[in-house]
Write an enzyme that holds these catalytic residues in place. Sequence first.
Site, short mmCIF file in Angstrom:
data_model
loop_
_atom_site.label_atom_id
_atom_site.label_comp_id
_atom_site.label_asym_id
_atom_site.label_seq_id
_atom_site.Cartn_x
_atom_site.Cartn_y
_atom_site.Cartn_z
CE1 TYR A 1 -3.16 -10.50 -1.79
CE2 TYR A 1 -3.56 -8.87 -3.58
CZ TYR A 1 -3.70 -9.47 -2.32
OH TYR A 1 -5.01 -8.85 -1.57
CB SER B 1 -8.20 -2.00 0.98
OG SER B 1 -7.47 -2.61 2.14
CE LYS B 2 -1.89 -5.71 -3.12
NZ LYS B 2 -0.34 -5.68 -3.49
NE ARG B 3 -3.28 -1.21 4.74
CZ ARG B 3 -4.34 -0.42 5.42
NH1 ARG B 3 -4.35 -0.73 6.47
NH2 ARG B 3 -4.85 0.53 4.87
#
Length: 552
Positions: A47, A295-297
């Site tokens: 990623y 943020s990844k999320r």
Amino acid sequence: MTDFEKMAELLLPDINKTPDYYENIYPERNLPEGAAVTRIAPSPTGYLHLGVLFMALTNRITADSTGGLMFIRIEDTDKKREVQGGTEDIVNGLHNFGIDLDEGFTFEGQKGSYGPYRQSDRAEIYQTYVKELIKKGLAYPCFCTAEELEAVRNEQEKNKIRTGYHGEWAKHRNISYDEAKALIDEGKPYVVRLKSGGSEERRIVFTDGIKGKIEMPENDEDFVLLKSDGIPTYHFAHAVDDHLMRTTHVIRGDEWISSTPKHLELFKILGFKAPKYAHVAPIMKMDEGGKRKISKRKDPEAAVRYFIEEGFPPEAVIEYLMTIASSEFEQWRRANKLEDYKKFPFKLKKMSLSGALFDGQKLLDVSRNIISVKSAAEVSEKITAWAEQFDGEFAARLNKDKEFTGKVFAIDRDVPKPRKDLAKWSDAKEYSAYFFSESFVPCYEPLPGKIDNKTAAELLEAYLSVYDPADEQSEWFEKIKGICPQFGFAPDMKAYKANPDEFKGNPGEVSTVIRLAVTGRVNTPDLCGIMRTLGKEEVSNRILKAIDYYKN
Ligand code: GLU
């Protein structure tokens, strides 16, 4: 043999090299004075995070601007987070953005003589250095279980004492050889900890390449060097790897600042020269009125893949990241419009101290500028390549007649003042929709100025009778002006502007009526170019349909 030496043999009996062995095979690099050796050290999580791209860019330009080099080291000690092909994803992803590595896992395969460049292949090296520390009484085995550590922490919290494995709380700090042997014979698992010589009372000072002078309490924690499986912690691997790989500049995320006293202690007791540290603030987002780390999320932009899928040219993303990397970049860019960004005299100390905000609007603007100066051929090729990957329907449309597609994207390009209609390749679908019969959506309103349906139909009929598909821009506009007087329209814009009330309309409005008929839009690139591209049959048909519409 001293007890410490016996302990080292007990814990690491298979290690028979000494640090000198590695010092010799990884000698100081032969680089000119001032050349920076930088690196990125991602985990192979499959990623490519925007933060890693930004860090890679910062490391790359630091190496390049000093005539140095940059390598990649894969930090795969946490096998749980590893993803199959994760390393390739990162390396290929960076390559896509024009960032290549000189050593380590590169786009052309593994390179460099300071490897292995994957931490899981370096266990013996770490253990060799740990063994040396144990021999000197600077590291020791700790047999505390997770529950015991938890109990210590609770006790510390209850008594409002700083948590952690330090001082009198460090239970195995003075464990003897015999005690350790007995526990090992019982099969008890253990980690190896540093026997810290630091004190909370003393301060450590270092000069951060970005943040300047930083003063912090020394480390006094007996932190873990080797985990129970013999794999090092980040702290220990960082010291050993960046020493042996002869890194001069550790440019990393500023979440590591708080660990830097640990790292400096390690460099000291291992007898290594510490690298220069530069801690980069993360890219931030605005959220509910406050700034937070991207943020990844929560944020699709956190994954670099997002920019590719949206069709941002990689060089636009890099150009945008350069504006985040240095507050002086934009000014330099204005004075050096066409220069490669790599020529920008980058200085770490000019980087932002607090995290820069990710500004999607600005990225769009930067990208628009970059696309606007690309050649027609490149634009057409890149749009098609993007569509082939992400939008099969659009790709089929573009590939049906490549010559025609080339002409569509050549309109208003390769000219001194190109339009800035496209910010990303995905915009091209909507932008070019009216060129293709399957995506053309007729729309005949709103008519400009005081023009009513009847007049619109008559204007179009009059235009159709003089329309010649071979007309170039100036003849084309002369014809539009030519039909104006018969309708009481001003023959040119100047006359109209002088006395707007005297006329029913102007040539600009006439061309808007034609534009609406031909494209279904009131705002498009050069209409003459559009009509020449569409060809006589299609243009005439569309105008006839519009006449029909306005008459009924
Ligand atoms: N693996 C670490 C991280 O991803 C590397 C930090 C460093 O550059 O030393 O945060």
